[in-house]
Motif scaffolding. Structure first.
Motif, PDB file in Angstrom:
ATOM      1  N   PRO A 228       0.801  -1.236   0.000  1.00 52.63           N
ATOM      2  CA  PRO A 228       0.000   0.000   0.000  1.00 52.63           C
ATOM      3  C   PRO A 228       0.829   1.280   0.000  1.00 52.63           C
ATOM      4  CG  PRO A 228      -0.925  -1.599   1.521  1.00 52.63           C
ATOM      5  CD  PRO A 228       0.395  -2.147   1.082  1.00 52.63           C
ATOM      6  N   VAL A 229       1.977   1.268   0.680  1.00 52.38           N
ATOM      7  CA  VAL A 229       2.808   2.473   0.743  1.00 52.38           C
ATOM      8  C   VAL A 229       3.286   2.862  -0.648  1.00 52.38           C
ATOM      9  CG1 VAL A 229       4.977   3.448   1.612  1.00 52.38           C
ATOM     10  CG2 VAL A 229       3.539   2.067   3.115  1.00 52.38           C
ATOM     11  N   ILE A 230       3.876   1.906  -1.355  1.00 52.07           N
ATOM     12  CA  ILE A 230       4.381   2.188  -2.699  1.00 52.07           C
ATOM     13  C   ILE A 230       3.224   2.381  -3.674  1.00 52.07           C
ATOM     14  CG2 ILE A 230       5.732   1.288  -4.619  1.00 52.07           C
ATOM     15  CD1 ILE A 230       7.377   2.276  -2.230  1.00 52.07           C
ATOM     16  N   GLY A 231       2.145   1.627  -3.495  1.00 51.35           N
ATOM     17  CA  GLY A 231       0.991   1.762  -4.385  1.00 51.35           C
ATOM     18  C   GLY A 231       0.429   3.175  -4.367  1.00 51.35           C
ATOM     19  N   GLU A 232       0.287   3.760  -3.176  1.00 55.29           N
ATOM     20  CA  GLU A 232      -0.218   5.128  -3.078  1.00 55.29           C
ATOM     21  C   GLU A 232       0.772   6.120  -3.662  1.00 55.29           C
ATOM     22  OE1 GLU A 232      -2.537   8.250  -2.740  1.00 55.29           O
ATOM     23  OE2 GLU A 232      -3.171   6.171  -2.395  1.00 55.29           O
ATOM     24  N   HIS A 233       2.067   5.857  -3.459  1.00 57.20           N
ATOM     25  CA  HIS A 233       3.100   6.726  -4.027  1.00 57.20           C
ATOM     26  C   HIS A 233       3.032   6.696  -5.562  1.00 57.20           C
ATOM     27  CE1 HIS A 233       6.851   8.925  -4.297  1.00 57.20           C
ATOM     28  NE2 HIS A 233       7.403   7.951  -5.003  1.00 57.20           N
TER      29      HIS A 233
END
Length: 324
Positions: A228-233
């Motif tokens: 989720p962290v990289i996905g939102e980025h």
């Protein structure tokens, strides 16, 4: 991917990502490990497995792959493809090189990224060597910390192979949509290796044939997991949230459509996103009109801004100005 999964991936081999990328002789190269761990890594270093010297790699002829300026529309999608690999994604997300941070210096970061494409595709050996050294000074600071959820190092040749593969795949996609599909030949594919050899990737790491490239590419797609962290980025890049708020509000929707359109389905699935029917229709109609226009433009206009960026790099070299 959970933090625990990412950590497991990061600890999977001596280079941190060897299990994700396949068994490679680089995973057993102690000299490479030492260089990656060095406080000041040698930017001229090549793994022991490399069969070509640094001088030979620098002397490779220019790829002369036609770069279509409209490829800039596919830029965010290509960045997302690269960052979808956790070691690359966190390498950029956690980077301590503020001057190369897209969200802090969007114009500068965009210029240097597009300039790298121009240099790798059309630059002569002298220009490629100068740009590699400039990029190397920035890459020397891009490495994971004990707190990072995945292990990474910008000098890892395996990661550079992945980035080069994304750049080459993006070139093919743009040629199919806007350019000349007949330009996608085995010869063009072999020339595409300069996307990686311009940095520290040994020539023989490039899959031997276009068919081998497909096997490598599909294997990587099957392993994609985006937390989720990289996905939102990545979605913030797609929506141009790095730009001025007014620019982002006016053009973010447009950028998102083209980002989703140029993203291969495997990446969309890994991110849990899909194109709406109206977005797909907008994408297809725009591309048909743009292709018709591009086919009628003289070559210098088709290549803009890549030809201008290459000229700018040469000017910076002559006047001893910073390249990145």
């Amino acid at each position: 991917m959970t933090t625990q999964d990412a950590a497991a991936l990061g600890d999977s081999g001596p280079l941190g990502n060897s299990a994700a990328l396949g068994d490679s002789p680089l995973a057993h190269d102690s000299a490479l490990e030492a260089n990656l761990a060095a406080p000041a890594p040698d930017t001229e270093f090549l793994p022991r497995a490399a069969r070509m010297s640094r001088a030979e790699l620098d002397a490779l002829p220019a790829a002369n792959m036609e770069m279509l300026g409209i490829a800039t529309l596919a830029g965010p999608a290509n960045v997302i493809m690269q960052l979808a690999l956790p070691a690359v994604g966190y390498g950029v997300y956690e980077s301590r090189v503020d001057s190369g941070n897209l969200f802090k210096h969007p114009v500068k970061r965009t210029r240097t990224t597009l300039a790298y494409l121009a240099v790798a595709a059309s630059g002569d050996p002298t220009v490629r060597k100068a740009y590699r050294r400039a990029v190397g000074r920035s890459h020397a600071k891009v490495r994971s910390t004990p707190e990072s959820p995945v292990k990474y190092n910008a000098f890892d040749p395996e990661l550079q192979l992945w980035v080069a593969a994304c750049l080459y795949k993006g070139w093919e996609d743009v040629q199919r949509i806007f350019g000349d599909p007949d330009a996608i030949t085995e010869q063009a594919y072999q020339a595409g290796a300069v996307m990686g050899t311009t940095l520290q990737m040994p020539r023989e790491m490039w899959p031997a044939t276009r068919a081998d490239f497909d096997e490598y590419w599909n294997g990587m797609i099957d392993r994609l997991e985006i937390d989720p962290v990289i996905g939102e980025h990545l979605m913030s890049i797609a929506r141009m949230e790095f730009a001025h708020p007014i620019v982002s509000r006016l053009f973010g929707w447009h950028s998102e459509i083209f980002t989703l359109g140029f993203l291969p389905e495997g990446f969309r699935a890994a991110m849990g996103i899909e194109m709406k029917p109206w977005q797909q229709q907008f994408f297809d109609v725009h591309n048909a009109i743009a292709r018709s226009i591009i086919q009628r433009l003289p070559k210098p206009l088709r290549a803009f801004p890549f030809n201008l960026l290459l000229a700018d790099v040469k000017w910076r070299i002559r006047t001893k100005r910073p390249l990145v």
